[in-house]
Design a protein around this motif. Structure first.
Motif, PDB file in Angstrom:
ATOM      1  N   GLN A 164      88.142  56.286  12.441  1.00 27.28           N
ATOM      2  CA  GLN A 164      86.846  55.945  12.994  1.00 27.28           C
ATOM      3  C   GLN A 164      85.521  55.745  12.036  1.00 27.28           C
ATOM      4  OE1 GLN A 164      83.384  57.935  16.048  1.00 27.28           O
ATOM      5  NE2 GLN A 164      84.476  56.043  16.816  1.00 27.28           N
ATOM      6  N   VAL A 165      85.220  56.774  11.312  1.00 27.31           N
ATOM      7  CA  VAL A 165      84.857  56.639   9.840  1.00 27.31           C
ATOM      8  C   VAL A 165      84.686  55.170   9.134  1.00 27.31           C
ATOM      9  CG1 VAL A 165      84.121  57.536   7.799  1.00 27.31           C
ATOM     10  CG2 VAL A 165      83.910  58.618   9.821  1.00 27.31           C
ATOM     11  N   TYR A 166      86.083  54.920   8.841  1.00 25.79           N
ATOM     12  CA  TYR A 166      86.540  54.059   7.810  1.00 25.79           C
ATOM     13  C   TYR A 166      85.883  52.811   8.899  1.00 25.79           C
ATOM     14  CZ  TYR A 166      89.434  50.448   5.315  1.00 25.79           C
ATOM     15  OH  TYR A 166      90.116  49.801   4.925  1.00 25.79           O
ATOM     16  N   LEU A 167      86.471  52.294   9.893  1.00 28.91           N
ATOM     17  CA  LEU A 167      85.670  50.867  10.475  1.00 28.91           C
ATOM     18  C   LEU A 167      84.131  51.154  10.172  1.00 28.91           C
ATOM     19  CD1 LEU A 167      88.029  51.587  14.127  1.00 28.91           C
ATOM     20  CD2 LEU A 167      88.370  49.746  11.905  1.00 28.91           C
ATOM     21  N   ILE A 168      83.827  51.684  10.780  1.00 31.64           N
ATOM     22  CA  ILE A 168      81.851  52.094  10.339  1.00 31.64           C
ATOM     23  C   ILE A 168      82.449  51.575   9.118  1.00 31.64           C
ATOM     24  CG2 ILE A 168      79.556  53.630  10.105  1.00 31.64           C
ATOM     25  CD1 ILE A 168      80.956  55.067  12.375  1.00 31.64           C
ATOM     26  N   GLN A 169      82.177  52.108   8.108  1.00 31.89           N
ATOM     27  CA  GLN A 169      82.092  51.743   6.841  1.00 31.89           C
ATOM     28  C   GLN A 169      82.588  50.033   6.182  1.00 31.89           C
ATOM     29  OE1 GLN A 169      84.492  55.080   4.732  1.00 31.89           O
ATOM     30  NE2 GLN A 169      84.211  54.087   3.470  1.00 31.89           N
ATOM     31  N   MET A 170      83.818  49.844   6.876  1.00 29.63           N
ATOM     32  CA  MET A 170      84.300  48.500   7.003  1.00 29.63           C
ATOM     33  C   MET A 170      83.275  47.287   6.965  1.00 29.63           C
ATOM     34  SD  MET A 170      86.113  49.147   4.936  1.00 29.63           S
ATOM     35  CE  MET A 170      85.325  49.978   4.456  1.00 29.63           C
ATOM     36  N   ALA A 171      82.466  47.776   8.756  1.00 26.26           N
ATOM     37  CA  ALA A 171      81.131  47.127   9.552  1.00 26.26           C
ATOM     38  C   ALA A 171      79.940  47.409   8.422  1.00 26.26           C
ATOM     39  CB  ALA A 171      80.468  47.997  10.538  1.00 26.26           C
ATOM     40  N   MET A 172      79.709  48.034   7.707  1.00 21.52           N
ATOM     41  CA  MET A 172      78.882  47.700   6.288  1.00 21.52           C
ATOM     42  C   MET A 172      78.845  46.958   5.413  1.00 21.52           C
ATOM     43  SD  MET A 172      76.830  51.428   6.660  1.00 21.52           S
ATOM     44  CE  MET A 172      78.487  52.739   6.822  1.00 21.52           C
ATOM     45  N   LEU A 173      80.355  46.969   5.338  1.00 23.15           N
ATOM     46  CA  LEU A 173      80.053  46.538   3.726  1.00 23.15           C
ATOM     47  C   LEU A 173      80.189  44.355   3.809  1.00 23.15           C
ATOM     48  CD1 LEU A 173      81.600  46.916   0.367  1.00 23.15           C
ATOM     49  CD2 LEU A 173      83.835  46.988   2.301  1.00 23.15           C
ATOM     50  N   PHE A 174      81.282  44.870   4.924  1.00 27.42           N
ATOM     51  CA  PHE A 174      81.627  43.626   4.856  1.00 27.42           C
ATOM     52  C   PHE A 174      80.806  42.450   5.638  1.00 27.42           C
ATOM     53  CE2 PHE A 174      85.253  45.291   4.194  1.00 27.42           C
ATOM     54  CZ  PHE A 174      86.516  43.996   3.182  1.00 27.42           C
ATOM     55  N   ALA A 175      79.927  43.439   6.681  1.00 25.00           N
ATOM     56  CA  ALA A 175      78.321  42.765   6.883  1.00 25.00           C
ATOM     57  C   ALA A 175      77.599  42.238   5.548  1.00 25.00           C
ATOM     58  CB  ALA A 175      77.719  43.525   7.694  1.00 25.00           C
ATOM     59  N   GLY A 176      77.878  42.291   4.338  1.00 29.30           N
ATOM     60  CA  GLY A 176      77.257  42.344   2.940  1.00 29.30           C
ATOM     61  C   GLY A 176      77.834  41.650   2.517  1.00 29.30           C
ATOM     62  N   ALA A 221      87.156  40.413   6.476  1.00 30.14           N
ATOM     63  CA  ALA A 221      86.620  41.589   6.847  1.00 30.14           C
ATOM     64  C   ALA A 221      87.431  41.945   8.290  1.00 30.14           C
ATOM     65  CB  ALA A 221      85.908  41.871   8.028  1.00 30.14           C
ATOM     66  N   ALA A 222      88.953  41.114   8.438  1.00 24.46           N
ATOM     67  CA  ALA A 222      89.801  42.037   9.323  1.00 24.46           C
ATOM     68  C   ALA A 222      91.190  42.027   8.559  1.00 24.46           C
ATOM     69  CB  ALA A 222      90.537  40.784  10.352  1.00 24.46           C
ATOM     70  N   VAL A 223      90.816  41.710   7.195  1.00 30.71           N
ATOM     71  CA  VAL A 223      91.917  42.298   5.912  1.00 30.71           C
ATOM     72  C   VAL A 223      92.190  43.523   6.006  1.00 30.71           C
ATOM     73  CG1 VAL A 223      93.462  42.387   3.808  1.00 30.71           C
ATOM     74  CG2 VAL A 223      92.744  40.182   5.205  1.00 30.71           C
ATOM     75  N   PHE A 224      90.607  44.560   5.726  1.00 34.23           N
ATOM     76  CA  PHE A 224      90.686  45.658   5.383  1.00 34.23           C
ATOM     77  C   PHE A 224      89.807  46.146   6.430  1.00 34.23           C
ATOM     78  CE2 PHE A 224      90.130  42.923   2.122  1.00 34.23           C
ATOM     79  CZ  PHE A 224      90.521  43.289   1.224  1.00 34.23           C
ATOM     80  N   GLY A 225      90.315  45.882   7.726  1.00 33.87           N
ATOM     81  CA  GLY A 225      90.079  46.770   8.589  1.00 33.87           C
ATOM     82  C   GLY A 225      88.535  46.567   9.624  1.00 33.87           C
ATOM     83  N   GLY A 226      88.217  45.800   9.465  1.00 32.58           N
ATOM     84  CA  GLY A 226      86.469  45.343   9.902  1.00 32.58           C
ATOM     85  C   GLY A 226      86.574  44.483  10.856  1.00 32.58           C
ATOM     86  N   LEU A 227      85.795  44.327  12.046  1.00 33.16           N
ATOM     87  CA  LEU A 227      86.370  43.261  12.964  1.00 33.16           C
ATOM     88  C   LEU A 227      85.151  42.159  12.250  1.00 33.16           C
ATOM     89  CD1 LEU A 227      84.951  46.320  15.676  1.00 33.16           C
ATOM     90  CD2 LEU A 227      87.435  45.526  15.133  1.00 33.16           C
ATOM     91  N   PRO A 228      85.285  41.231  13.391  1.00 34.34           N
ATOM     92  CA  PRO A 228      83.810  39.926  13.001  1.00 34.34           C
ATOM     93  C   PRO A 228      82.890  40.045  12.909  1.00 34.34           C
ATOM     94  CG  PRO A 228      85.944  39.700  15.011  1.00 34.34           C
ATOM     95  CD  PRO A 228      85.393  41.237  15.081  1.00 34.34           C
TER      96      PRO A 228
END
Length: 439
Positions: free
Chosen positions: A56-68, A300-307
């Protein structure tokens, strides 16, 4: 910040002095931060991932990273990609209902694979987005947004009461005064800051409400920082962390929401140019915004981020400040990327107790539904349009609430029929095309 609309910084290519640009960029981040990470927490919960756990922590990270990253696609751009406007991208609530259902029944691998393919198709929409807009008048887009909000509201109540899944409702603490006191603190503080403060403080109302609820939850002994201590300070990213698993029904459901998301992005691009420069968005800006939207989702999806999608609340900041500079939003994007590379930050967010998150999403999900109603105010409420609203919502929400009603449908069709968003959109589009205008 004072309103200087259509003034010194009405040109997207101009940049205010750094003393102004940095606070303005952070203001954009504060306005969208809570909404950006919440979908990942909800979908992770639906998938059965441990609350506060490393996945879950990883998914949160990806949300911030790929929003940027997706925001950089919009503000800096390359080739035809990017509107080159101050458009902030973030994880989209529009996909939460569909992805939560897919993740709960088929796993995160299927959900993220569908996001990857949907993102690629979304990217392709950039070539002909203008010609599709007629399929999505305010009647259809308003209904879809309203359905999303109504679908998510029960989740908000479950979280506020202290449970994320039905089996947790039997727990003795579910619905306790302790849980509701934390959730209501978030709601009260968020509304008080939103409506009685001004400027950037007002725009950060939900974030401040979450912080207030977090503090109260800590005082009440509800916060566990064990995961924060174990989290690394910096880490890399993993391609396809949940594997590649194709499911046609999941792809179709996500792609349908991608089309709606693309139309919303077109609206946000137009609203941004009107708010900041008093003009219509050009065809190149609209196409570029759509390309960036789809590319951001696929990467984002490639690395675990949501749309990802454009965030409408940030359009309001452009209108309020009158600062149209795309470089201001670029600063905000860089801040998000730094946060996304620091697991400690993701772990702190993941340690947020469910009632804290529940208080925040009561406001956020309600606002999604209200946004849909606001779009529908543009629609003339004659008998024809009221019938379309009635039948579309009944089909979308009814089948989602009673999924066994279509239990004998093939897998792909069943996934679509019970996704809430897809049937609402499909019924609304078809009825809008076939019903005569004069009833």
């Amino acid at each position: 910040m004072t309103n200087t609309a259509h003034g010194a910084y009405a040109d997207p290519n101009e940049t205010p002095p750094m003393a102004q640009a940095i606070p303005l960029g952070l203001q954009h981040v504060l306005a969208m931060f809570a909404s950006n990470v919440t979908p990942s927490i909800i979908v992770a919960g639906a998938a059965g991932l441990a609350f506060g756990g490393p996945e879950q922590v990883y998914l949160i990270q990806m949300a911030m990273l790929f929003a940027g990253v997706a925001t950089l696609f919009q503000t800096i751009g390359f080739g035809p990609v990017g509107a080159r406007l101050p458009i902030m991208q973030g994880t989209s609530f529009a996909f939460v209902g569909v992805l939560a259902g897919i993740a709960a029944t088929q796993g995160m691998g299927v959900a993220l694979t569908a996001c990857l393919i949907g993102g690629v198709l979304h990217f392709c929409l950039g070539a002909f987005i203008k010609s599709l807009r007629w399929l999505f008048p305010p009647l259809v887009t308003g209904l879809v947004i309203l359905a999303i909000g109504l679908y998510l509201i029960p989740t908000a109540i479950k979280y506020a009461a202290g449970g994320a899944a039905d089996f947790q409702m039997a727990a003795q603490s579910f619905g306790s005064l302790k849980h509701w006191s934390v959730a209501l603190t978030v709601v009260v503080v968020a509304l008080a800051v939103k409506f009685f403060a001004k400027g950037s403080l007002s725009n950060s109302g939900i974030l401040i409400g979450l912080l207030a609820g977090y503090v109260l939850a800590f005082v009440l002994g509800m916060v566990n920082f064990a995961a924060v201590g174990k989290a690394a300070w910096i880490t890399g990213i993993t391609p396809m962390p949940f594997g590649f698993e194709f499911n046609l029904g999941a792809v179709i459901a996500v792609t349908l929401v991608c089309v709606v998301s693309a139309i919303e992005t077109v609206g946000d691009a137009s609203a941004t140019t009107k708010a900041g420069a008093g003009r219509e968005a050009t065809d190149n800006e609209i196409a570029g915004a759509t390309y960036a939207d789809g590319l951001g989702t696929a990467v984002a999806a490639v690395f675990g981020g949501l749309p990802n999608t454009s965030f409408s609340q940030n359009v309001g900041i452009v209108g309020m400040t009158g600062v149209m500079s795309r470089h201001v939003v670029t600063i905000g994007a860089l801040f998000l990327i730094v946060c996304g590379l620091l697991p400690k930050i993701g772990a702190v967010i993941a340690s947020m107790p469910l009632p804290v998150l529940g208080g925040g999403v009561i406001v956020m999900f309600g606002m999604v539904a209200a946004a849909g109603m606001n779009v529908l105010t543009e629609v003339k409420m004659n008998r024809r349009n009221m019938v379309i609203i009635a039948v579309s919502l009944t089909a979308g929400l009814g089948l989602n609430l009673v999924p066994t009603a279509v239990q004998y449908l093939p897998g792909v069709v069943k996934t679509l029929a019970t996704s809430a968003v897809a049937p609402t959109a499909l019924v609304a589009i078809v009825l809008n095309l076939v019903l005569p205008e004069d009833i």
